[in-house]
Design a protein around this motif. Sequence first.
Motif, PDB file in Angstrom:
ATOM      1  N   ARG A 192       0.766  -1.126  -0.021  1.00 46.62           N
ATOM      2  CA  ARG A 192       0.234  -0.043  -0.071  1.00 46.62           C
ATOM      3  C   ARG A 192       0.870   1.345  -0.066  1.00 46.62           C
ATOM      4  N   SER A 193       0.516   2.350  -0.951  1.00 40.41           N
ATOM      5  CA  SER A 193       1.080   3.721  -0.721  1.00 40.41           C
ATOM      6  C   SER A 193       0.384   4.458  -0.031  1.00 40.41           C
ATOM      7  N   PRO A 194       1.160   5.778   0.316  1.00 39.81           N
ATOM      8  CA  PRO A 194       0.511   6.725   1.018  1.00 39.81           C
ATOM      9  C   PRO A 194      -0.662   7.222   0.609  1.00 39.81           C
ATOM     10  N   HIS A 195      -1.066   7.276  -0.748  1.00 38.62           N
ATOM     11  CA  HIS A 195      -2.219   8.053  -1.330  1.00 38.62           C
ATOM     12  C   HIS A 195      -3.213   6.954  -1.507  1.00 38.62           C
ATOM     13  N   GLY A 196      -2.989   5.772  -1.030  1.00 36.06           N
ATOM     14  CA  GLY A 196      -4.031   4.596  -0.645  1.00 36.06           C
ATOM     15  C   GLY A 196      -4.126   3.569  -1.907  1.00 36.06           C
ATOM     16  N   GLN A 197      -3.238   3.674  -2.931  1.00 36.59           N
ATOM     17  CA  GLN A 197      -3.191   2.648  -3.934  1.00 36.59           C
ATOM     18  C   GLN A 197      -2.564   1.418  -3.125  1.00 36.59           C
ATOM     19  N   ALA A 198      -3.127   0.207  -3.759  1.00 39.35           N
ATOM     20  CA  ALA A 198      -2.699  -1.011  -3.011  1.00 39.35           C
ATOM     21  C   ALA A 198      -2.823  -2.266  -4.121  1.00 39.35           C
ATOM     22  N   VAL A 199      -2.023  -3.160  -4.026  1.00 33.51           N
ATOM     23  CA  VAL A 199      -1.931  -4.410  -4.853  1.00 33.51           C
ATOM     24  C   VAL A 199      -1.853  -5.692  -3.854  1.00 33.51           C
ATOM     25  N   ALA A 200      -2.291  -6.733  -4.293  1.00 27.83           N
ATOM     26  CA  ALA A 200      -2.302  -7.757  -3.692  1.00 27.83           C
ATOM     27  C   ALA A 200      -1.749  -9.117  -4.408  1.00 27.83           C
ATOM     28  N   TYR A 201      -0.763  -9.641  -3.890  1.00 29.88           N
ATOM     29  CA  TYR A 201      -0.265 -10.933  -4.622  1.00 29.88           C
ATOM     30  C   TYR A 201      -1.046 -12.028  -4.500  1.00 29.88           C
ATOM     31  N   PRO A 202      -0.975 -13.179  -5.048  1.00 29.32           N
ATOM     32  CA  PRO A 202      -1.616 -14.172  -4.805  1.00 29.32           C
ATOM     33  C   PRO A 202      -1.423 -15.098  -3.408  1.00 29.32           C
ATOM     34  N   VAL A 203      -2.481 -15.633  -2.683  1.00 25.99           N
ATOM     35  CA  VAL A 203      -2.407 -16.248  -1.423  1.00 25.99           C
ATOM     36  C   VAL A 203      -1.506 -17.420  -1.612  1.00 25.99           C
ATOM     37  N   VAL A 204      -0.435 -17.514  -0.797  1.00 24.74           N
ATOM     38  CA  VAL A 204       0.451 -18.451  -0.825  1.00 24.74           C
ATOM     39  C   VAL A 204       0.354 -19.546   0.365  1.00 24.74           C
ATOM     40  N   GLU A 205       0.400 -20.805  -0.042  1.00 22.43           N
ATOM     41  CA  GLU A 205       1.007 -21.773   1.275  1.00 22.43           C
ATOM     42  C   GLU A 205       2.326 -21.604   1.816  1.00 22.43           C
ATOM     43  N   SER A 206       2.390 -21.737   3.025  1.00 17.12           N
ATOM     44  CA  SER A 206       3.643 -21.398   3.681  1.00 17.12           C
ATOM     45  C   SER A 206       4.001 -22.807   4.588  1.00 17.12           C
ATOM     46  N   ILE A 207       4.967 -23.565   4.265  1.00 16.63           N
ATOM     47  CA  ILE A 207       5.054 -24.788   5.063  1.00 16.63           C
ATOM     48  C   ILE A 207       6.288 -24.409   6.002  1.00 16.63           C
ATOM     49  N   GLN A 208       5.947 -24.637   7.352  1.00 17.25           N
ATOM     50  CA  GLN A 208       6.898 -24.422   8.545  1.00 17.25           C
ATOM     51  C   GLN A 208       7.614 -25.722   8.993  1.00 17.25           C
TER      52      GLN A 208
END
Length: 383
Positions: A192-208
């Motif tokens: 997210r940027s200061p003026h409110g623009q935002a982008v979303a990456y694909p949701v990922v699986e995280s294996i711990q």
Amino acid sequence: MTFPVVGMVGGGQLARMTHEAGIPLGIRFRLLSDTPQDSAAQVVSDVTVGDYRDLDTLRAFAAGCDVITFDHEHVPTEHLRALEADGIAVRPGPDALVHAQDKAVMRRRLAAIGVPCPRNRVVADPDDVVRFAAEGAGFPVVLKTARGGYDGKGVWVVRSKEEAAEPFRAGVPVLAEEKVDFVRELAANVVRSPHGQAVAYPVVESIQVDGVCDTVIAPAPGLPDDVSASAQQLALNVARELGVVGHLAVELFEVRRPDGTPAVLVNELAMRPHNSGHWTMDGAATSQFANHLRAVLDLPLGDPRPRAPWTVMANVLGGDFPDMYPAYLHCMARDPGLKIHMYGKDVKPGRKVGHVNTYGDDLADVRERAAHAAGYLRGTIDE
């Protein structure tokens, strides 16, 4: 045109990769590092060696920078407020960053804005842990120090009052959480940027493995589209409500509702580039590091879409062989499509010293290639 100066506090691998992403953007990069040997200090030309906990050091470092950002969350909140009072742009700012610094503050704020989380509360002592357990499903209970934990440090799974004593010895607030019976761990990365623009990456699986991220699969296999979209929207909403500027990683538990349908709960927040986003260096049109820089400078954000159907990131952990170079040569020759990212660190058992990215159309093949390379570099396989 005078290109801006970004000052990054912290000299770890996240700073190293952020600097790399800034080179084609033409920005100037300054680093505040603990030592000259830190991962980023080896490759950045403008390095100040000093203690980020010292306000005078921070002020001297910030002079001449257009914006200050971070590769960790540990700078004292009051120091960040002092920098802002001096007219320095701090991104993310202290009012946002405190939610990644203090887990108790994070839980209270997420509850206030209606974000689903595990049942939790701050506990005073082992007897209070027993009461917390009795209020819910009983033991085991997860205990976390409110500040300072990462990669499994500062986290305990306790099964009795006696086991609950250890977290209180540090003398800092302790947060108790229910131990979630989750299906798997996910992560939603947004910028997210200061003026409110935002982008979303694909949701990922995280294996711990042992509390440390081992493998990330992008996108998360088998995750229904509606759940993926709702997780992305959740992360975007959190970024907006908390006033985040830059990269935000929302670590999630995938759980099952009583009717068997999937849902998510928020586990942790990180307001910086994150291990679950390393796949974007080779697997997305714009990496998390480039978009973090774009955001903190209020530049237009880049395309977060993936380049291939599947990308897999595997962390390279140190093993019993301090010289990885022969294994590195073997992996490059065996798989010319492999992307290896090394951090310039001395090899120590269990230490993150790099990661590998693979991508392609066949998930099984992509996973095998990443696992083989990470295992060969570590020395756990030799063929």
